[in-house]
Design an enzyme around this catalytic site. Structure first.
Site, mmCIF file in Angstrom:
data_model
loop_
_atom_site.group_PDB
_atom_site.id
_atom_site.type_symbol
_atom_site.label_atom_id
_atom_site.label_comp_id
_atom_site.label_asym_id
_atom_site.label_seq_id
_atom_site.Cartn_x
_atom_site.Cartn_y
_atom_site.Cartn_z
ATOM 1 N N GLU A 422 0.813 -1.212 0.000
ATOM 2 C CA GLU A 422 0.000 0.000 0.000
ATOM 3 C C GLU A 422 0.849 1.266 0.000
ATOM 4 O OE1 GLU A 422 -2.606 -3.293 1.284
ATOM 5 O OE2 GLU A 422 -0.610 -2.636 1.915
ATOM 6 N N GLN A 444 -7.231 -1.828 -1.900
ATOM 7 C CA GLN A 444 -8.283 -2.825 -2.102
ATOM 8 C C GLN A 444 -9.453 -2.674 -1.134
ATOM 9 O OE1 GLN A 444 -7.504 -7.326 -1.940
ATOM 10 N NE2 GLN A 444 -7.367 -6.765 -4.109
ATOM 11 N N PHE A 445 -9.160 -2.373 0.119
ATOM 12 C CA PHE A 445 -10.189 -2.090 1.125
ATOM 13 C C PHE A 445 -9.673 -0.968 2.014
ATOM 14 C CE2 PHE A 445 -11.028 -6.487 -0.006
ATOM 15 C CZ PHE A 445 -12.416 -6.532 -0.112
ATOM 16 N N ALA A 446 -10.581 -0.137 2.499
ATOM 17 C CA ALA A 446 -10.184 0.991 3.340
ATOM 18 C C ALA A 446 -9.424 0.538 4.576
ATOM 19 C CB ALA A 446 -11.423 1.785 3.759
ATOM 20 N N ASP A 447 -9.737 -0.642 5.076
ATOM 21 C CA ASP A 447 -9.085 -1.133 6.290
ATOM 22 C C ASP A 447 -7.598 -1.378 6.090
ATOM 23 O OD1 ASP A 447 -11.665 -1.983 8.075
ATOM 24 O OD2 ASP A 447 -11.994 -2.364 5.956
ATOM 25 N N ILE A 449 -5.594 0.751 4.204
ATOM 26 C CA ILE A 449 -4.945 1.975 3.734
ATOM 27 C C ILE A 449 -3.844 2.436 4.680
ATOM 28 C CG2 ILE A 449 -6.466 3.659 4.874
ATOM 29 C CD1 ILE A 449 -6.358 5.306 2.277
ATOM 30 N N PRO A 451 -0.969 1.318 5.963
ATOM 31 C CA PRO A 451 0.448 1.336 5.578
ATOM 32 C C PRO A 451 0.796 2.417 4.566
ATOM 33 C CG PRO A 451 -0.403 -0.911 5.561
ATOM 34 C CD PRO A 451 -1.581 0.002 5.704
ATOM 35 N N HIS A 491 -12.896 -5.494 6.361
ATOM 36 C CA HIS A 491 -13.354 -5.193 5.004
ATOM 37 C C HIS A 491 -14.575 -4.275 5.023
ATOM 38 C CE1 HIS A 491 -11.083 -8.958 4.680
ATOM 39 N NE2 HIS A 491 -10.780 -8.572 3.463
#
Length: 701
Positions: A422, A444-447, A449, A451, A491
């Site tokens: 990321e 891919q998923f906000a969770d 982000i 890094p 997710h």
């Protein structure tokens, strides 16, 4: 000093001897760099107000690198590289303007530290904004090389005949950063024209090499297959010049990456704020015999290239220049305080809605298809555009099929998968922007982000402001967000409040297909970093009550300016005239919870869809508040310390006289994650029933 490397270790390359005039120039500039360090130390009462580091001990390798850079190249120096900057042709006066935070500091206009360049100047390599965060420059630098290679492949690089390369200068201590490994991985995976110049003085701040690392950078780099490695004595100018000649030749000829490990002494303080006498002990005496300046002095005499008098004259010239420039810099103007807020953002490219929003005969499409078609249009129209992230390339085309067939249509050089990195996905866009490539990327998923936040904060968000407007970062970062149907704790997250606390980025949150298509295009065209939050529960309108997220598809080229809210549902004018209405201020899934809840209060609920959270259309907010006098701010995020609470507080402050009730807020429960079980998820999140209950209380106030 630790063990010295071989003077120059690259048996495949001939030893390039610098010309006599090059060596004499290096000698003068070494003295200039040394005189800077001397002057700053003698004038601590002035210079100590501003933290700085100098190149003492590193001058030889820095000048060697500078002499090999061309105006068509790119560079990412680090904060000890003032000799490199002198070697490129910058005057001591210009460096002092930055040290003293003066108005005409060419890098930042007095906004950032000494040795943190940002430069677009004819005849010089391009140097994008450089932050203080150690090792962070490796990813944007690799992104520059990535962008160069892409533009070359498409015939879009005007300077392709010069075979431009990127120099990433970095300290050995910073090589232990995980983000440096991400950069090295991508450099070798895509064989990018980047040179990592590692200056190793065996110190971090007060920590020594043996405390910080199990191996040096040269040994560490052996694990990256396809990375050409050199090791040199960075305190010897001729050896450094030959080593850098080999490195630049390799990068220019093969278009592949090189790591140069240069051992250097540290002869000054780590920085002016961490003084050598506090921690060096007798270590300084071990480093002093390796001082590159007396070594070059002896070599020039031994080779008969100069007399003692000629060298004395060059040293005197350097001292005079530095002293004179310092007096000029002291008298230079300070920045005008009235300009303190300039360059938060570059001016937007889109200021008006344009194109057909609802063409005759247009089919209703889902949000995910509207986004797919918008990206497809962009890739077809803008050859400098790329799209990359985890799983967006190849046959899959994204875990939500949001990139379906794009790789097949536009090619694997434009639409491709990245490793699970990321930080690289986000940070590389700064480098892409600097060379003229225009990146669309996806987390891919906000969770996941988090890094990437280092890069988003340090390298993207501050670039325009700290470079005094020279380097806005064009970056479109797509992030699926939100919960529905048991997505679970990793997710389903909503992250807008965290993002909105990062100044210098824009945050967009569409709630329907037409807005998605228009806002995505505007976000791509915007010259600033834009994070586009896309609610997974609205992608296909599968969640009951979200059918209105499907809209007639706008025509290709439709664009919607950022920062304009819209009325998603008007209240009945007669009810409003009677004072019987309220407004729900929301975005994303909140629009549909509010629509469903408002059915219990026919004509009495207006819904304002913010669409963009920064820049916020606060004029529309105030207009709605004045009209209805009762307000609910609705969010999917946990409410405590959220954007919604902040907005409610602002409304309370600026619209107090127009309110007939306190500003109500509603959001998710204040828990650290969204549980997997659907019943638990429903209990945590807002829904239409909870919104209706709150509206009843608000309207009855």
């Amino acid at each position: 000093m630790t063990t010295q490397p071989a003077p120059f270790s690259d048996p495949a390359s001939p030893f390039t001897v610098p010309r006599p005039d090059t060596q004499m120039r290096a000698y003068r500039l070494m003295h200039t760099a040394a005189e800077l360090a001397r002057l700053y130390e003698e004038n601590k009462a002035v210079t100590a107000r501003y933290v700085h580091a100098t190149a003492r001990g590193h001058e030889a390798v820095q000048l060697a690198a500078a002499f090999h850079l061309r105006p068509t190249d790119y560079a990412a120096p680090y904060y000890r590289d003032d000799a490199l900057l002198l070697g490129l042709g910058l005057a001591p006066y210009e460096l002092m303007l930055q040290l003293l935070a003066k108005r005409d500091d060419p890098f930042s206009g007095g906004r950032t530290y000494y040795g943190h360049p940002s430069l677009r100047r004819e005849g010089f390599p391009v140097i994008p904004h450089q932050s203080s965060a150690t090792g962070m420059q490796a990813i944007p630098a690799t992104g520059m090389a990535h962008g160069i290679k892409y533009l070359e492949s498409q015939g879009l690089l005007k300077t392709a005949d010069q075979r431009p390369v990127v120099l990433c200068s970095i300290g050995d201590g910073a090589m232990t950063e995980g983000e440096v490994s991400e950069a090295l991985q991508m450099a070798v995976l895509h064989q990018l024209p980047v040179i990592f110049l590692v200056q190793d003085n065996d110190w971090g701040i007060s920590a020594t090499g043996r405390e910080m690392r199990a191996m040096n950078a040269y040994e560490f780099a052996a694990g990256f297959k396809g990375l050409h490695r050199l090791k040199i004595d960075g305190a010897d100018f001729a050896v450094s010049y030959a080593g850098l000649a080999a490195a630049f030749a390799h990068a220019r000829d093969t278009r592949g990456p090189v790591l140069v490990h240069a051992t250097c002494p540290l002869l000054a303080h780590h920085t002016s704020g961490v003084r050598r006498e506090k921690y060096r002990g007798d270590n300084l005496a071990q480093h002093e015999p390796h001082d590159p300046l007396p070594r070059l002095h002896r070599q020039l005499l031994d080779m008969g290239l100069a007399t003692e008098a000629e060298l004395d004259d060059l040293a005197a010239q350097a001292r005079t220049t530095v002293d004179d420039d310092y007096q000029r810099a002291l008298q230079a103007a300070d920045p005008d305080p009235a300009t303190f807020a300039d360059h938060e953002f570059a001016p937007p490219a889109v200021t008006e809605e344009a194109g057909e929003r609802s063409p005759a005969g247009a089919e209703r499409v889902t949000m995910v298809d509207a986004a797919l078609h918008a990206v497809d249009d962009i890739l077809r129209e803008f050859p400098e555009a790329l799209f990359y992230g985890q799983d967006v390339g190849g046959a899959l085309g994204g875990v939500f099929r949001e990139a379906a067939l794009l790789a097949q249509k536009h090619g694997a050089q434009r639409v491709f998968n990245t490793p699970i990195q990321e930080a690289y996905i986000v940070g590389s866009t700064a480098g892409m922007s600097a060379v003229g490539a225009k990146a669309i990327v996806e987390i891919q998923f906000a969770d996941y982000i988090w890094p990437g936040l280092n890069q988003l904060v340090e390298e993207l968000s501050k670039s325009c402001y700290l470079s005094n407007g020279q380097f806005p970062v064009q970056s479109l970062i797509r992030v699926p967000v939100g919960a529905y149907g048991g997505g679970g704790p990793y997710h389903s997250g909503s992250v807008e409040s965290t993002l909105l606390n990062i100044r210098g980025i824009k945050v967009v949150y569409p709630s329907n297909a037409a807005d998605m298509k228009g806002l995505l295009r505007a976000a791509f065209l915007d010259p600033n970093p834009v994070v586009l939050l896309e609610h997974k529960g609205l992608y296909w309108s599968k969640v009951p009550g979200t059918e209105d997220a499907r809209t007639p598809e706008p025509a290709a080229g439709y664009v919607l300016p950022l920062g304009q809210a819209a009325i998603a549902q008007p209240a009945d004018p007669e009810q409003t005239r009677r004072g019987a209405t309220c407004v729900v201020i929301t975005y994303g899934m909140g629009v549909y919870w509010a629509k469903a809840a408002s059915q219990q209060f026919p004509g009495r609920v207006e819904i304002l869809d913010l669409r963009t959270l920064n820049p916020l259309d606060y004029e529309a907010v105030e207009r709605a508040v004045r009209q209805h006098s009762k307000v609910l701010v609705l969010t999917e995020e946990p409410l405590l310390n959220s954007f919604a609470e902040s907005l409610a507080g602002r409304i309370q402050r600026t619209c107090f006289q127009h309110l007939d009730a306190p500003v109500f807020t509603l959001g998710a429960a204040n828990l650290p994650a969204i549980p997997l079980n659907v019943a638990l998820e429903n209990q945590m999140l807002p829904n239409a029933e909870k919104v209706a209950k709150t509206l009843g209380e608000l309207l009855g106030w």
